[in-house]
Scaffold this motif. Structure first.
Motif, PDB file in Angstrom:
ATOM      1  N   THR A   1      -7.811 -14.193   8.486  1.00 51.66           N
ATOM      2  CA  THR A   1      -6.825 -15.086   7.877  1.00 51.66           C
ATOM      3  C   THR A   1      -5.367 -14.447   7.955  1.00 51.66           C
ATOM      4  O   THR A   1      -4.483 -15.175   8.250  1.00 51.66           O
ATOM      5  CB  THR A   1      -7.139 -15.240   6.458  1.00 51.66           C
ATOM      6  OG1 THR A   1      -8.363 -16.071   6.343  1.00 51.66           O
ATOM      7  CG2 THR A   1      -6.087 -16.073   5.550  1.00 51.66           C
ATOM      8  N   LEU A   2      -5.499 -13.199   7.869  1.00 51.69           N
ATOM      9  CA  LEU A   2      -4.226 -12.408   7.958  1.00 51.69           C
ATOM     10  C   LEU A   2      -3.767 -12.348   9.486  1.00 51.69           C
ATOM     11  O   LEU A   2      -2.575 -12.390   9.927  1.00 51.69           O
ATOM     12  CB  LEU A   2      -4.294 -11.174   7.402  1.00 51.69           C
ATOM     13  CG  LEU A   2      -4.551 -11.227   5.920  1.00 51.69           C
ATOM     14  CD1 LEU A   2      -4.543  -9.667   5.528  1.00 51.69           C
ATOM     15  CD2 LEU A   2      -3.512 -11.684   5.274  1.00 51.69           C
TER      16      LEU A   2
ATOM     17  N   THR B   1     -17.581 -18.716   3.441  1.00 46.64           N
ATOM     18  CA  THR B   1     -16.525 -17.399   3.839  1.00 46.64           C
ATOM     19  C   THR B   1     -16.303 -16.498   2.799  1.00 46.64           C
ATOM     20  O   THR B   1     -15.398 -15.587   2.741  1.00 46.64           O
ATOM     21  CB  THR B   1     -15.437 -18.057   4.666  1.00 46.64           C
ATOM     22  OG1 THR B   1     -14.712 -18.622   3.675  1.00 46.64           O
ATOM     23  CG2 THR B   1     -16.051 -18.734   5.807  1.00 46.64           C
TER      24      THR B   1
ATOM     25  N   ALA C   1      -3.459 -11.226   1.045  1.00 46.57           N
ATOM     26  CA  ALA C   1      -4.658 -11.892   0.309  1.00 46.57           C
ATOM     27  C   ALA C   1      -5.161 -11.208  -0.825  1.00 46.57           C
ATOM     28  O   ALA C   1      -4.841 -10.113  -1.113  1.00 46.57           O
ATOM     29  CB  ALA C   1      -5.735 -12.061   1.526  1.00 46.57           C
TER      30      ALA C   1
ATOM     31  N   PHE D   1      -9.845 -15.058  -2.073  1.00 51.50           N
ATOM     32  CA  PHE D   1     -11.242 -14.961  -1.970  1.00 51.50           C
ATOM     33  C   PHE D   1     -12.114 -14.223  -3.267  1.00 51.50           C
ATOM     34  O   PHE D   1     -11.359 -13.876  -4.040  1.00 51.50           O
ATOM     35  CB  PHE D   1     -11.681 -14.095  -0.659  1.00 51.50           C
ATOM     36  CG  PHE D   1     -11.063 -14.826   0.487  1.00 51.50           C
ATOM     37  CD1 PHE D   1     -12.025 -15.161   1.484  1.00 51.50           C
ATOM     38  CD2 PHE D   1      -9.719 -14.670   0.989  1.00 51.50           C
ATOM     39  CE1 PHE D   1     -11.655 -15.901   2.665  1.00 51.50           C
ATOM     40  CE2 PHE D   1      -9.544 -15.386   2.230  1.00 51.50           C
ATOM     41  CZ  PHE D   1     -10.328 -15.813   2.829  1.00 51.50           C
TER      42      PHE D   1
ATOM     43  N   ASN E   1     -13.272 -12.178   6.857  1.00 48.69           N
ATOM     44  CA  ASN E   1     -12.624 -13.469   7.056  1.00 48.69           C
ATOM     45  C   ASN E   1     -11.160 -13.442   6.346  1.00 48.69           C
ATOM     46  O   ASN E   1     -10.375 -14.169   7.026  1.00 48.69           O
ATOM     47  CB  ASN E   1     -13.628 -14.558   5.927  1.00 48.69           C
ATOM     48  CG  ASN E   1     -14.641 -15.069   6.749  1.00 48.69           C
ATOM     49  OD1 ASN E   1     -14.544 -15.862   7.595  1.00 48.69           O
ATOM     50  ND2 ASN E   1     -15.937 -14.643   6.242  1.00 48.69           N
ATOM     51  N   ILE E   2     -10.663 -12.625   5.407  1.00 41.53           N
ATOM     52  CA  ILE E   2      -9.597 -12.285   5.141  1.00 41.53           C
ATOM     53  C   ILE E   2      -8.907 -11.695   6.412  1.00 41.53           C
ATOM     54  O   ILE E   2      -7.594 -11.800   6.719  1.00 41.53           O
ATOM     55  CB  ILE E   2      -9.621 -11.045   4.003  1.00 41.53           C
ATOM     56  CG1 ILE E   2      -9.886 -12.045   2.736  1.00 41.53           C
ATOM     57  CG2 ILE E   2      -8.212 -10.531   3.886  1.00 41.53           C
ATOM     58  CD1 ILE E   2     -10.000 -11.048   1.578  1.00 41.53           C
TER      59      ILE E   2
ATOM     60  N   ASP F   1      -5.705 -20.850  -1.198  1.00 39.82           N
ATOM     61  CA  ASP F   1      -5.374 -20.436   0.253  1.00 39.82           C
ATOM     62  C   ASP F   1      -5.261 -19.157  -0.256  1.00 39.82           C
ATOM     63  O   ASP F   1      -4.381 -18.615  -1.133  1.00 39.82           O
ATOM     64  CB  ASP F   1      -4.349 -21.122   0.716  1.00 39.82           C
ATOM     65  CG  ASP F   1      -4.017 -20.590   2.188  1.00 39.82           C
ATOM     66  OD1 ASP F   1      -5.093 -20.572   3.049  1.00 39.82           O
ATOM     67  OD2 ASP F   1      -2.922 -20.309   2.548  1.00 39.82           O
ATOM     68  N   ARG F   2      -5.799 -18.062   0.801  1.00 44.44           N
ATOM     69  CA  ARG F   2      -5.739 -16.489   0.988  1.00 44.44           C
ATOM     70  C   ARG F   2      -6.187 -16.056  -0.373  1.00 44.44           C
ATOM     71  O   ARG F   2      -6.186 -14.830  -0.579  1.00 44.44           O
ATOM     72  CB  ARG F   2      -4.242 -16.202   1.012  1.00 44.44           C
ATOM     73  CG  ARG F   2      -3.738 -16.697   2.487  1.00 44.44           C
ATOM     74  CD  ARG F   2      -2.357 -15.982   2.444  1.00 44.44           C
ATOM     75  NE  ARG F   2      -1.792 -16.501   3.910  1.00 44.44           N
ATOM     76  CZ  ARG F   2      -1.202 -15.614   4.571  1.00 44.44           C
ATOM     77  NH1 ARG F   2      -1.035 -14.257   4.019  1.00 44.44           N
ATOM     78  NH2 ARG F   2      -0.671 -15.933   5.752  1.00 44.44           N
TER      79      ARG F   2
ATOM     80  N   ALA G   1     -14.248 -17.766   0.291  1.00 44.50           N
ATOM     81  CA  ALA G   1     -13.049 -18.420   0.043  1.00 44.50           C
ATOM     82  C   ALA G   1     -13.002 -19.315  -1.104  1.00 44.50           C
ATOM     83  O   ALA G   1     -14.009 -20.154  -1.391  1.00 44.50           O
ATOM     84  CB  ALA G   1     -12.340 -19.260   1.254  1.00 44.50           C
TER      85      ALA G   1
ATOM     86  N   PRO H   1      -5.012 -14.440  12.999  1.00 41.93           N
ATOM     87  CA  PRO H   1      -5.975 -15.128  13.627  1.00 41.93           C
ATOM     88  C   PRO H   1      -6.270 -14.712  15.269  1.00 41.93           C
ATOM     89  O   PRO H   1      -7.540 -14.980  15.591  1.00 41.93           O
ATOM     90  CB  PRO H   1      -5.084 -16.596  13.980  1.00 41.93           C
ATOM     91  CG  PRO H   1      -3.816 -16.190  12.850  1.00 41.93           C
ATOM     92  CD  PRO H   1      -3.517 -14.663  12.657  1.00 41.93           C
TER      93      PRO H   1
END
Length: 328
Positions: free
Chosen positions: A312-313, A271, A115, A280, A308-309, A277-278, A273, A315
């Motif tokens: 994302t990395l 978040t 990310a 931030f 939040n990352i 995608d990915r 974001a 779940p």
């Protein structure tokens, strides 16, 4: 950790200012590897480049903290997790791959990351030049004063009328032989309280004046010529001229990364974001309704983004990892 160009990192942070440094600490706390890229040669972003000696009053827990001391503490805080610093480098292109993201730096090196967190502040900033100072930069003419002691006992002329110009006047007054401020208008952009403080401290303040020439003696800057309104010429002694005329700023290549840009800032959700995608964003570069641009705000946004990352990395990870005070 090996070179990020070889092994990749979990999070690539673009911007080594206060928000980026705190993000590097918090990423380490979450067990994420990080690299930090910044076009400036030192960590600290605007604080290091523009006001390292200025006192900052809006960081929680510090009634007042000098800029360079804040950055030193943030570097030490992040340092316990050994982030990789890629300083004096520009992030050019961002590509999505099957496994994450790839950032191409100037020079062609590629950093792989799970990310990207953009903490680029106002982006790349370029000081506005002093027309009469052409050819003098680094020979007595400066835009910032990273080390006050270098000007001890000197005659210093500060050119400008904003807060930064008066900050330099106040910082230099206790150690310089003399400090004069020159402004081309009669009114200042700086707060009235800081102008009054400079006057009371003994600074010579000259308004409605333009710098027309810098002159040397034996190869060293020796004096500055001014032209006052009406045509009168005044010469001031000066071994240093601080051109505090503001700066221009833009996001540079970031504007081409497929993000939603609004007034030189990146739109984010709650978040942190972005539209990609990915990717931030946090700190002054991030925009959302009701945003307040403070260093303290950036710290909170950095923690929100990193948490939040982490999810994302992975779940299966928890969004909230617990308080750092509970960590052993």
């Amino acid at each position: 950790m090996g070179s990020p160009m070889e092994s990749g990192v979990d999070v690539l942070i673009v911007g080594a200012g206060p928000t980026g440094l705190f993000a590097a600490y918090y990423a380490g706390f979450r067990g994420l590897s990080t690299a930090i890229v910044d076009s400036l040669p030192e960590a600290g972003g605007q604080v290091t480049a523009m006001y390292p000696e200025k006192l900052i009053y809006d960081v929680g827990g510090f009634p007042a903290v000098r800029g360079r001391d804040l950055i030193k503490g943030l570097v030490e805080q992040a340092g316990q997790w050994d982030p990789t610093y890629l300083l004096g480098r520009k992030a050019e292109a961002l590509t999505t791959t099957d496994s994450g993201l790839e950032m191409t730096l100037d020079g062609g090196e590629v950093v792989r990351a799970g990310a990207v967190l953009i903490t680029a502040g106002i982006g790349e900033f370029t000081p506005r030049p002093l027309p009469a100072g052409d050819g003098w930069l680094g020979r007595g003419l400066v835009h910032f004063v990273p080390a006050l002691d270098a000007h001890a006992g000197q005659d210093v002329v500060v050119v400008g009328g904003g807060d930064s110009a008066f900050d330099w006047v106040l910082a230099l007054q206790p150690i310089a032989n003399s400090v004069a401020l020159v402004h081309r208008r009669a009114r200042f952009r700086a707060a009235e309280s800081i102008v009054r403080q400079a006057r009371e401290g003994g600074a010579r303040i000259i308004t409605d004046a333009e710098v027309t020439a810098l002159r040397d003696r034996d190869g060293e800057l020796a004096e500055v010529e001014l032209e006052l309104k009406g045509g009168e010429r005044v010469v001031l002694p000066a071994q240093t001229v601080v051109a505090a005329l503001g700066f221009t700023a833009d996001l540079g290549p970031i504007e081409n990364w497929g993000l939603k840009i609004d007034h030189r800032a990146i739109a984010v959700d709650s978040t942190m974001a972005t539209a990609r995608d990915r990717v931030f964003a946090a700190g002054d570069v991030a925009a959302y309704p009701g945003k307040v641009k403070l260093i303290a705000t950036g710290f909170g946004e950095a923690a929100t983004a990193i948490n939040n990352i982490a999810v994302t990395l992975n779940p299966d990870a928890h969004l909230f990892p617990g308080h750092s005070s509970n960590a052993e």
